[in-house]
Design an enzyme around this catalytic site. Structure first.
Site, short mmCIF file in Angstrom:
data_model
loop_
_atom_site.label_atom_id
_atom_site.label_comp_id
_atom_site.label_asym_id
_atom_site.label_seq_id
_atom_site.Cartn_x
_atom_site.Cartn_y
_atom_site.Cartn_z
N LYS A 35 -37.41 -68.21 41.84
CA LYS A 35 -35.95 -68.33 42.02
C LYS A 35 -35.62 -69.01 43.35
CE LYS A 35 -33.57 -64.99 43.93
NZ LYS A 35 -32.77 -65.08 45.16
N ASN A 36 -36.31 -68.59 44.43
CA ASN A 36 -35.97 -69.12 45.75
C ASN A 36 -36.49 -70.53 46.01
OD1 ASN A 36 -34.50 -66.89 46.21
ND2 ASN A 36 -36.02 -65.85 47.47
#
Ligand code: EPZ
Length: 419
Positions: free
Chosen positions: A22-23
């Protein structure tokens, strides 16, 4: 609002597919704005923060096409400049990362200030200082950041006072179109930053030093079509590793990369967990009751703050006592009172929590407050006696793809209900 009901006490067994990070995804999606050629991202996690960022670049005229699951083509050929409204930015702080690419591409940007969040004040002064170093005029006006560089950005030396992940991403993306060379010193060394640099390089940027504290970027005005596969999510992998440890189970984390997870694996090994690489990823084997281990969070390659809550849940049933220190965010202990509702013996003192391991936790209704705190409560519920009910699980959907289904496949007794 959905709840998760967990009946604990079963060791987890099986394999878990680790999704894309996600990051890594969030800065990569906004990086598409830099180029007037398509960017294809693969191994994209199906989480709500990614959807928020895709919708945001869509509102800038980026054409979004999806031909397969976990794959998106972002074509910013027809992109135009507009405002990033508070309503969007408050939904996902990472939206403010559009600032760098907009300024680099259009010479101006107006983006809502993100404000604070549950885990801290989260100022963005380092982002703004980096853009000012590249020659932009930066001001805050009525809750909005207004940045201007009508003649374009100019390469410079940027020294970050702390290795902020976000500020490194902002400076890196903006520097790709600045005239001449930019040096970013004390840059974040996170794998997600190295992934961003790899993607920008595939798009045509000239970057050296990815993954180190010193990044060097030679600016250029043109990009090319690129296809980029995201790295696996080391925080998701670390979460499942903690789940195997806390339940005394055995999980193969398919796709996980040990080289991204050294600090957390070292803690697990000291706690008595067995870990070894497999052809497909990483095997994590819990072996009876964990030993208590002190943990101090710090920027990569230190112990990740995004795993602090999950490991606190594990340490709350360990043999002995340990100290958990949070050094990255000033308010990342919202899960402490909730864990105590399950019977954990925790003493909070400023940025430290003394954890005295207890024999067992007992299920109860608890409240999720942010993304990582919510999954910490689920881990605690997996080893607690009786039923744990976690409320406000929408926090979870922001960063975990299919968590309940993945856990059920490994033998957990967990269900998502709409009360
Ligand atoms: C990224 O946030 C991650 N988010 C966070 O993950 C993660 O916790 C954090 O890095 C640290 O690893 C994304 O990648 C989208 P920072 P970011 O800038 O970039 C201070 C999760 O759970 N700071 O490295 O916002 C700041 O307040 C999320 O997935 C300034 O003072 O983190 C914090 O105390 C939560 N001024 C520290 O630095 C600035 O301009 C680290 O922040 C910028 C940051």
């Amino acid at each position: 609002m959905d709840q998760l009901k967990i009946r604990g006490g079963r060791p987890l067994e099986g394999a878990v597919d680790i999704a894309g990070a996600k990051n890594a995804a969030l800065p990569l999606i906004v990086a598409s704005l830099l180029s007037d050629h398509p960017l294809v991202l693969t191994n994209l996690p199906a989480v709500t923060d990614v959807e928020t960022l895709i919708a945001l670049v869509g509102s800038y005229g980026v054409t979004v096409s999806r031909d397969q699951a976990h794959r998106v083509t972002l074509d910013a050929r027809g992109a135009f400049n507009t405002e990033a409204h508070y309503d969007v930015v408050r939904r996902a702080r990472a939206t403010m990362l559009v600032l760098g690419p907009l300024l680099a591409r259009f010479g101006t940007a107006r983006v809502s200030l993100p404000g604070g969040c549950a885990i801290g004040a989260r100022p963005i002064d380092l982002h703004l200082k980096a853009l000012a170093a590249l020659g932009a005029e930066v001001a805050v006006d009525a809750g909005y950041i207004v940045a201007r560089a009508p003649q374009g950005l100019t390469g410079a030396r940027i020294v970050l006072s702390s290795p902020s992940v976000g500020a490194t991403a902002t400076a890196l993306m903006a520097a790709t179109t600045a005239s001449g060379e930019t040096e970013i010193l004390n840059a974040a060394r996170d794998p997600e930053i190295a992934d961003l640099a790899a993607c920008l390089t595939a798009m045509g940027a000239q970057i050296e030093g990815a993954g180190s504290h010193r990044l060097s970027i030679m600016g250029r005005r043109s990009f090319r079509r690129a296809v980029h596969e995201l790295i696996p999510d080391r925080v998701e992998a670390g979460t499942y590793a903690a789940a195997a440890a806390i339940t005394g189970g055995r999980l193969e984390l398919v796709g996980a990369r040990l080289e991204h997870m050294a600090a957390e694996c070292e803690v697990l090994e000291r706690a008595g967990v067995r870990l070894f690489p497999t052809d497909r990823g990483l095997m994590v084997e819990g072996r009876g009751r964990l030993a208590a281990v002190d943990i101090t969070t710090s920027p990569f390659p230190g112990f990740p703050t995004d795993l602090q809550a999950q490991f606190m849940a594990a340490m709350s049933v360990a043999e002995g006592a340990c100290m958990i220190r949070e050094t990255v965010f000033e308010n990342r202990f919202m899960h402490v009172p909730e864990l105590m509702r399950l019977g954990a013996d925790l003493t909070l003192n400023g940025t430290n929590v003394l954890v005295r391991g207890v024999e067992r936790l007992v299920g109860a209704p608890v409240m999720a407050t942010d993304l990582r705190a919510s999954v910490c409560l689920i881990l605690a519920g997996l080893c607690a006696e009786g039923e744990t009910v976690v409320n406000r699980v929408y926090h979870l959907d922001r960063g975990y793809e299919d968590l309940a289904r993945k856990l059920v496949r490994c033998g957990a007794d967990i269900e998502r209900v709409r009360p």
